[in-house]
Motif scaffolding. Structure first.
Motif, short mmCIF file in Angstrom:
data_model
loop_
_atom_site.label_atom_id
_atom_site.label_comp_id
_atom_site.label_asym_id
_atom_site.label_seq_id
_atom_site.Cartn_x
_atom_site.Cartn_y
_atom_site.Cartn_z
N TYR A 104 -11.21 8.18 3.58
CA TYR A 104 -12.08 7.96 2.42
C TYR A 104 -11.80 6.59 1.79
CZ TYR A 104 -12.95 13.11 2.31
OH TYR A 104 -13.29 14.42 2.58
N ILE A 105 -10.52 6.24 1.68
CA ILE A 105 -10.16 4.95 1.11
C ILE A 105 -10.69 3.82 1.99
CG2 ILE A 105 -8.17 3.42 0.66
CD1 ILE A 105 -6.70 5.98 -0.39
N THR A 106 -10.61 3.97 3.29
CA THR A 106 -11.15 2.98 4.22
C THR A 106 -12.65 2.81 4.01
OG1 THR A 106 -9.44 3.45 5.87
CG2 THR A 106 -11.46 2.39 6.67
N PHE A 120 -14.36 3.40 1.28
CA PHE A 120 -14.55 2.69 0.01
C PHE A 120 -14.30 1.19 0.19
CE2 PHE A 120 -14.01 6.61 -2.72
CZ PHE A 120 -15.16 6.42 -3.46
N ALA A 121 -13.23 0.84 0.87
CA ALA A 121 -12.82 -0.56 0.99
C ALA A 121 -13.69 -1.36 1.96
CB ALA A 121 -11.36 -0.63 1.42
N ALA A 169 -18.23 5.60 -7.87
CA ALA A 169 -17.22 6.19 -6.99
C ALA A 169 -17.19 7.71 -7.15
CB ALA A 169 -15.85 5.59 -7.28
N THR A 186 -8.29 10.68 -3.63
CA THR A 186 -8.84 9.35 -3.28
C THR A 186 -9.21 8.60 -4.54
OG1 THR A 186 -9.68 10.14 -1.15
CG2 THR A 186 -10.68 8.14 -2.05
N TYR A 219 -7.33 5.11 -4.94
CA TYR A 219 -8.06 3.98 -4.36
C TYR A 219 -7.77 2.65 -5.04
CZ TYR A 219 -11.56 0.71 -2.85
OH TYR A 219 -12.17 -0.41 -2.39
N LYS A 220 -7.92 2.57 -6.33
CA LYS A 220 -7.72 1.29 -7.02
C LYS A 220 -6.28 0.79 -6.89
CE LYS A 220 -11.70 0.01 -8.27
NZ LYS A 220 -12.30 -1.17 -7.66
N SER A 261 -6.36 -0.64 -3.19
CA SER A 261 -7.46 -1.52 -2.76
C SER A 261 -7.07 -2.99 -2.77
CB SER A 261 -8.72 -1.30 -3.61
OG SER A 261 -8.52 -1.71 -4.94
#
Length: 182
Positions: free
Chosen positions: A50-52, A54-55, A111, A168, A172-173, A176
């Motif tokens: 999920y982080i991937t 987003f990024a 988000a 996530t 995330y922040k 990131s």
């Protein structure tokens, strides 16, 4: 110019490989059986995916999903083709939704919306996919799978995707900046 592109490509590949490795480690160290159906297991392996998404967007998210699902299903003794299909679809849906919806408007509100839409979409689609795939691979009658939807399949998918979405959002922040550093 060509050397610069290959360096960028190599850095991206390294970051995607790192996210894949983190996902596999999480898959191996955190495994919590779902009480109503202990054959269903919560793991936080979707967090790096999920982080991937987003990024880097939906393609990167789906690529990491693909590699993680292949390793889990065929190297780590997962459920083979059945497990691969179910995990790839469940996680891939969320990665695509996150990657597509977050890309243009990168705000906290957006988000949250991406994660909520992803959790709802994967839950609904997995209920339907269980009706199609589970009888084929597990030999379970469709009627039995239908009976499991409200008590097992729906709550498990909501819980797994929901927990991973919440984590996530929290993480995330914090990561990131590292992912976007050259």
């Amino acid at each position: 110019m060509k050397k610069e592109n290959s360096v960028i490509g190599a850095k991206m590949l390294a970051k995607l490989a790192m996210m894949t490795a983190i996902s596999i480690v999480l898959l191996l160290i955190v495994r919590i059986p779902f009480p109503p159906a202990p054959f269903l297991v919560y793991d936080p392996a979707d967090l790096p995916i999920y982080i991937t998404a987003f990024a880097y967007g939906p393609v990167a998210g789906v690529l990491v999903t693909l590699v993680v699902c292949l390793i889990q299903a065929f190297v780590l003794g997962g459920d083979g083709l059945y497990g691969f299909i179910m995990h790839f679809v469940a996680t891939g849906i969320v990665a695509i939704i996150i990657g597509l919806l977050y890309k243009k408007h990168k705000t906290k509100k957006r988000a949250v919306a991406c994660l909520v839409v992803g959790v709802v979409a994967t839950t609904v689609i997995m209920c339907g996919l269980n009706l199609l795939i589970t009888p084929l691979y597990m030999g379970t009658p469709v009627k039995a799978v239908m009976a499991m939807i409200p008590t097992v399949i729906l709550p498990f998918n909501l819980l797994k995707a929901g927990i991973n979405a919440l984590l996530t959002f929290i993480l995330y922040k914090r990561v990131s900046g590292f992912l976007h550093n050259n």
